[in-house]
Design a protein around this motif. Structure first.
Motif, PDB file in Angstrom:
ATOM      1  N   THR A 163      13.023  -1.242  -5.884  1.00 33.33           N
ATOM      2  CA  THR A 163      13.796  -0.489  -4.897  1.00 33.33           C
ATOM      3  C   THR A 163      14.953   0.256  -5.548  1.00 33.33           C
ATOM      4  OG1 THR A 163      13.228  -2.120  -3.206  1.00 33.33           O
ATOM      5  CG2 THR A 163      15.085  -0.651  -2.740  1.00 33.33           C
ATOM      6  N   ALA A 164      14.944   1.586  -5.420  1.00 29.05           N
ATOM      7  CA  ALA A 164      15.988   2.427  -5.998  1.00 29.05           C
ATOM      8  C   ALA A 164      16.880   2.949  -4.880  1.00 29.05           C
ATOM      9  CB  ALA A 164      15.370   3.591  -6.765  1.00 29.05           C
ATOM     10  N   ALA A 167       0.818  -1.218   0.000  1.00 32.31           N
ATOM     11  CA  ALA A 167       0.000   0.000   0.000  1.00 32.31           C
ATOM     12  C   ALA A 167       0.846   1.259   0.000  1.00 32.31           C
ATOM     13  CB  ALA A 167      -0.924   0.003   1.222  1.00 32.31           C
ATOM     14  N   THR A 168       2.089   1.149   0.461  1.00 36.62           N
ATOM     15  CA  THR A 168       2.990   2.295   0.547  1.00 36.62           C
ATOM     16  C   THR A 168       4.359   1.917  -0.011  1.00 36.62           C
ATOM     17  OG1 THR A 168       3.862   1.711   2.736  1.00 36.62           O
ATOM     18  CG2 THR A 168       1.869   3.098   2.676  1.00 36.62           C
ATOM     19  N   CYS A 169       5.146   2.926  -0.319  1.00 35.81           N
ATOM     20  CA  CYS A 169       6.578   2.742  -0.542  1.00 35.81           C
ATOM     21  C   CYS A 169       7.281   3.231   0.720  1.00 35.81           C
ATOM     22  CB  CYS A 169       7.067   3.532  -1.750  1.00 35.81           C
ATOM     23  SG  CYS A 169       6.365   3.013  -3.334  1.00 35.81           S
ATOM     24  N   ALA A 170       8.268   2.480   1.166  1.00 41.80           N
ATOM     25  CA  ALA A 170       8.992   2.831   2.390  1.00 41.80           C
ATOM     26  C   ALA A 170      10.484   2.789   2.085  1.00 41.80           C
ATOM     27  CB  ALA A 170       8.644   1.869   3.519  1.00 41.80           C
ATOM     28  N   SER A 171      11.086   3.958   1.987  1.00 37.41           N
ATOM     29  CA  SER A 171      12.460   4.076   1.493  1.00 37.41           C
ATOM     30  C   SER A 171      13.347   4.653   2.587  1.00 37.41           C
ATOM     31  CB  SER A 171      12.484   4.968   0.246  1.00 37.41           C
ATOM     32  OG  SER A 171      11.575   4.472  -0.722  1.00 37.41           O
ATOM     33  N   ALA A 172      14.210   3.815   3.146  1.00 38.57           N
ATOM     34  CA  ALA A 172      15.034   4.222   4.286  1.00 38.57           C
ATOM     35  C   ALA A 172      16.481   4.442   3.867  1.00 38.57           C
ATOM     36  CB  ALA A 172      14.964   3.175   5.396  1.00 38.57           C
ATOM     37  N   HIS A 209      10.629   4.026  -3.937  1.00 37.45           N
ATOM     38  CA  HIS A 209       9.991   2.739  -4.259  1.00 37.45           C
ATOM     39  C   HIS A 209      10.488   1.575  -3.420  1.00 37.45           C
ATOM     40  CE1 HIS A 209       9.231   4.560  -8.531  1.00 37.45           C
ATOM     41  NE2 HIS A 209       8.424   5.063  -7.611  1.00 37.45           N
ATOM     42  N   GLY A 210      10.956   1.859  -2.207  1.00 33.95           N
ATOM     43  CA  GLY A 210      11.387   0.783  -1.323  1.00 33.95           C
ATOM     44  C   GLY A 210      10.217  -0.042  -0.823  1.00 33.95           C
ATOM     45  N   PHE A 211      10.436  -1.345  -0.676  1.00 33.23           N
ATOM     46  CA  PHE A 211       9.415  -2.239  -0.121  1.00 33.23           C
ATOM     47  C   PHE A 211       9.376  -2.076   1.408  1.00 33.23           C
ATOM     48  CE2 PHE A 211       9.127  -5.928  -3.428  1.00 33.23           C
ATOM     49  CZ  PHE A 211       8.782  -5.015  -4.417  1.00 33.23           C
TER      50      PHE A 211
END
Length: 246
Positions: free
Chosen positions: A219-220, A66-71, A77-79
């Motif tokens: 994921t970029a 539902a979201t992209c989570a980029s740490a 576009h992180g999972f």
């Protein structure tokens, strides 16, 4: 082809945008050391559904969340992951809400606990660039004015801009025309007209803005391991100036 929106349609998008904004506020309360982005993703999806909306990103071109989570060094576009966040990290949560067929999109970078001064400066610069870009999103201006305003902040603060990811039109679909670049020359590009609805979403990085895509196809992350921050709003172009819908 650009899909110009009526005032009524913009108001429908604003309703979706209110859900996005409220969900981000709740996420901000939950992003603490020890939390996981998978927990945040599940919360966000439930929040949207409880509001009568749905996560437009889930299933989009096969995207599974539902979201992209980029740490940290993941810039886009992180999972979401079932890994506890650590003190000092930064993480961007990006989501698109669909309500009655109309969409709104917003990303926000959050500090996990206390972060160092450089991360605070990075986040402040990226947020400032977003609002400088929004200020140029007025009918009669041009897309190059937005990119120029964002680029001027990056140059002044000495950050790289990840040019591989750009803003876009939005409405009944997540991605519509026009493309909104975060670099540009003032006075150039397509003229902004009343009824356009676009996203502005610059990504600033502390190092070089070159990226690679992980094996998951989404994921970029930066090639040099530098960290990035992104802030995004959905913005309506009107004769009275830009209106932030998220």
């Amino acid at each position: 082809m650009i899909q110009y929106k009526t005032r009524e349609e913009i108001e429908r998008m604003r309703k979706a945008g209110r859900i996005v904004a409220a969900c981000h506020r709740e996420i901000g309360k939950r992003l603490k050391p020890g939390a996981t982005t998978l927990e945040i993703d599940r919360f966000a999806e439930a929040y949207m559904v409880n509001c009568g909306a749905k996560p437009a990103q889930k299933g989009y071109k096969g995207y599974p969340y539902a979201t992209c989570a980029s740490a940290c060094d993941v810039v886009c576009h992180g999972f979401p992951r079932d890994v506890p966040l650590r003190e000092g990290e930064i993480v961007t949560i990006d989501m698109v809400v669909e309500l009655d067929g109309w969409m709104a999109d917003s990303a926000w970078t959050y500090a996990v606990g206390r972060v160092d001064r450089e991360m605070v400066r990075l986040m402040n610069a990226a947020k400032t660039a977003l609002y400088q870009g929004i200020a140029q999103a007025a009918a009669g201006n041009r897309l190059g004015d937005i990119g120029h305003a964002v680029q001027a902040v990056a140059k002044r603060e000495q950050y790289g801009i990840v040019e591989a990811f750009i803003g876009h039109g939005i409405g009944r679909r997540i991605h519509e025309d026009p493309q909104v670049h975060h670099t540009g020359k003032a006075g150039t590009g397509r003229k902004l007209r009343e009824g356009m609805v676009i996203t502005i979403e610059p990504i600033f990085v502390t190092g070089r803005p070159h990226i690679s895509i992980d094996a998951d196809g989404w994921t970029a992350r930066t090639l040099d391991g530098s960290w990035g921050a992104q802030f995004e709003h959905t913005v309506a172009v009107t004769s009275g100036g830009p209106i932030i819908l998220t």
